[in-house]
Write an enzyme that holds these catalytic residues in place. Structure first.
Site, mmCIF file in Angstrom:
data_model
loop_
_atom_site.group_PDB
_atom_site.id
_atom_site.type_symbol
_atom_site.label_atom_id
_atom_site.label_comp_id
_atom_site.label_asym_id
_atom_site.label_seq_id
_atom_site.Cartn_x
_atom_site.Cartn_y
_atom_site.Cartn_z
ATOM 1 N N PHE A 132 11.358 32.459 -30.445
ATOM 2 C CA PHE A 132 11.157 31.591 -29.286
ATOM 3 C C PHE A 132 10.210 32.269 -28.290
ATOM 4 C CE2 PHE A 132 12.447 29.554 -25.271
ATOM 5 C CZ PHE A 132 12.303 28.223 -25.649
ATOM 6 N N ASP A 209 19.316 37.089 -30.226
ATOM 7 C CA ASP A 209 19.373 35.877 -29.410
ATOM 8 C C ASP A 209 20.173 34.836 -30.187
ATOM 9 O OD1 ASP A 209 18.955 33.491 -28.036
ATOM 10 O OD2 ASP A 209 16.853 33.895 -27.623
ATOM 11 N N TYR A 234 23.701 25.895 -22.440
ATOM 12 C CA TYR A 234 23.498 24.458 -22.215
ATOM 13 C C TYR A 234 23.257 23.682 -23.504
ATOM 14 C CZ TYR A 234 18.871 26.661 -21.797
ATOM 15 O OH TYR A 234 17.767 27.443 -21.996
ATOM 16 N N LYS A 235 23.297 24.360 -24.646
ATOM 17 C CA LYS A 235 23.123 23.669 -25.926
ATOM 18 C C LYS A 235 24.509 23.293 -26.461
ATOM 19 C CE LYS A 235 18.984 26.449 -26.817
ATOM 20 N NZ LYS A 235 17.982 25.465 -26.416
ATOM 21 N N ARG A 383 12.430 17.925 -34.052
ATOM 22 C CA ARG A 383 13.716 18.558 -34.311
ATOM 23 C C ARG A 383 14.811 17.520 -34.149
ATOM 24 N NH1 ARG A 383 14.702 23.932 -30.941
ATOM 25 N NH2 ARG A 383 14.614 22.384 -29.282
#
Length: 411
Positions: A132, A209, A234-235, A383
């Protein structure tokens, strides 16, 4: 869609036999007709209805009712308490090694700097080119500031980091290896335990991560001998936009952890207002500034739900959802040239899949306008994020069908 559509019938059958189907009703907006297919839970999870109630109660009874007294009545202890719950429920971490603080970017910086301090004299950071952007940018900045080298690992487009690839990159100069457990684009699941063993054999440390795995893929940080880990909330932890991140530091590294951002709440005695910084004992030394109290509330609700359901059951649902999505995409879009850019082996795939086609960037605005919500990642990928407890099979098919119907077709 026609009610006799075989894919729709299959999706409805899977929902009817899904032991976790009832949990979907606990998420606010799950039945909103304006959003027939939310396929972005891997980017921002839906809120739990319980969270709306918790937030209202907090504002009225604690924030307005206690005001500043709340800091002395439990708020200051929340980062460690929620961190311990997170460790127990989702990370396989014993108490005292996890804490809620900052953002993923800030924690990557803190843990990266501390790891380098723990390996003086070594001059390289190893990371993969498809990680990322934040992970890469933070490490590039640290390397530039400290005069270190970056050694890059190339990974398969539909894959991610492997033990063999890491073994070929690390050596006596390696101080730190920074990788993602689940790749943000392809959803490839790295073998954390084996890769960490390879890193340790070289004398280096590993920073993982877990942003795209925590809450959807079982994790055993202690058993895997992980050094450091970070992730957002927050996922799949459904903490809401801008919710705080979390850090894991293995107990063996805590005493020597060199905090690069000296804030007063990470000091040994914050309210002494001392003249010089002295780090707190244990995991609290990771903290720098004021704890994000409101942002932790939603995370507590999701951790409660994950504890109730169990991550093994969540993982089984995730694998079933992505397997269904792969089959549907191949059937409905294969002839249009859509390519699945994620691992075919479900054991190597997280809770999203990426599908590629040159037309997808142009299709996204129209899809979003109609409440069909995947997200787009370069160079050509949509995605499809399938959050196991809030996404149904029918919702998944609704989204895939809508994408397929909008694809340009040859004569």
């Amino acid at each position: 869609m026609n009610d006799d559509d075989p894919w729709l019938l299959r999706a409805r059958h899977l929902d009817a036999t899904d032991p976790l189907a009832g949990y979907r009703q606990r998420f606010e907006g799950h039945d909103n007709p304006a959003i027939p297919a939310y396929l972005d839970g891997n980017s921002l999870g839906r809120p739990l209805t319980a969270t709306m109630e918790r937030l209202t109660t907090f504002v009225r009874e604690e924030w307005a009712g206690k005001l500043i007294r709340g800091w002395d009545d439990g708020w200051l202890e929340l980062p460690g308490q929620v961190g311990d719950t997170l460790g127990r429920v989702a990370l396989g971490a014993a108490p005292g090694q996890c804490i809620i603080a900052d953002s993923t970017s800030v924690l990557l910086y803190k843990l990266g700097r501390a790891a380098l301090e723990a390996r003086p004299g070594r001059t390289e950071i190893v990371l993969d080119r498809d990680n990322f952007p934040t992970d890469r940018f933070i490490m590039e900045g640290i390397a530039r500031d400290r005069g270190l080298r970056l050694r890059w690992i190339d990974v398969a487009y539909d894959g991610g980091a492997t033990a063999a690839g890491v073994a070929a990159a690390v050596g006596p100069d390696t101080a730190l290896v920074v990788l993602s457990h689940v790749a943000y684009r392809s959803a490839h699941i790295a073998d954390v335990q084996r890769i960490t063993e390879v890193v340790h054999q070289s004398g280096a440390l590993a920073l993982w991560d877990l942003s795209h795995s925590v809450g959807s893929v079982p994790v055993e940080l202690d058993d895997w001998d992980v050094d450091y880990a970070v992730g957002c909330s927050y996922k799949y932890l459904n903490g809401g936009p801008g919710a705080p991140a979390w850090a894991y530091v293995a107990e063996r590294h805590l005493a020597g952890f060199e905090q690069p951002i000296h804030g007063w709440l990470g000091s040994a005695n914050p309210f002494a207002m001392g003249a010089a910084y002295e780090p707190a004992e244990g995991i609290r030394r990771i903290v720098s500034g004021t704890p994000p109290i409101v942002g932790m509330l939603a995370v507590q609700d999701m951790l409660g739900l994950l504890a109730e359901v169990g991550l093994d059951a969540v993982r089984r649902k995730s694998m079933a959802l992505t397997a269904f999505a792969v089959d549907a995409v191949e059937s409905l879009m294969g002839e249009a040239g859509v390519v699945i850019a994620s691992p075919r082996d479900p054991d190597l795939r997280g809770s999203h899949i990426t599908i590629d086609h040159p037309a997808f960037a142009g299709l996204l605005p129209g899809l979003w306008a109609e409440g069909i919500i995947p997200d787009y990642r370069n160079p050509n990928g949509l995605r499809l994020g399938l959050s196991p407890l809030s996404t149904s099979f029918e919702e998944t098919y609704t989204g895939i069908r809508a994408i397929a119907d909008r694809l340009p077709r040859g004569d």
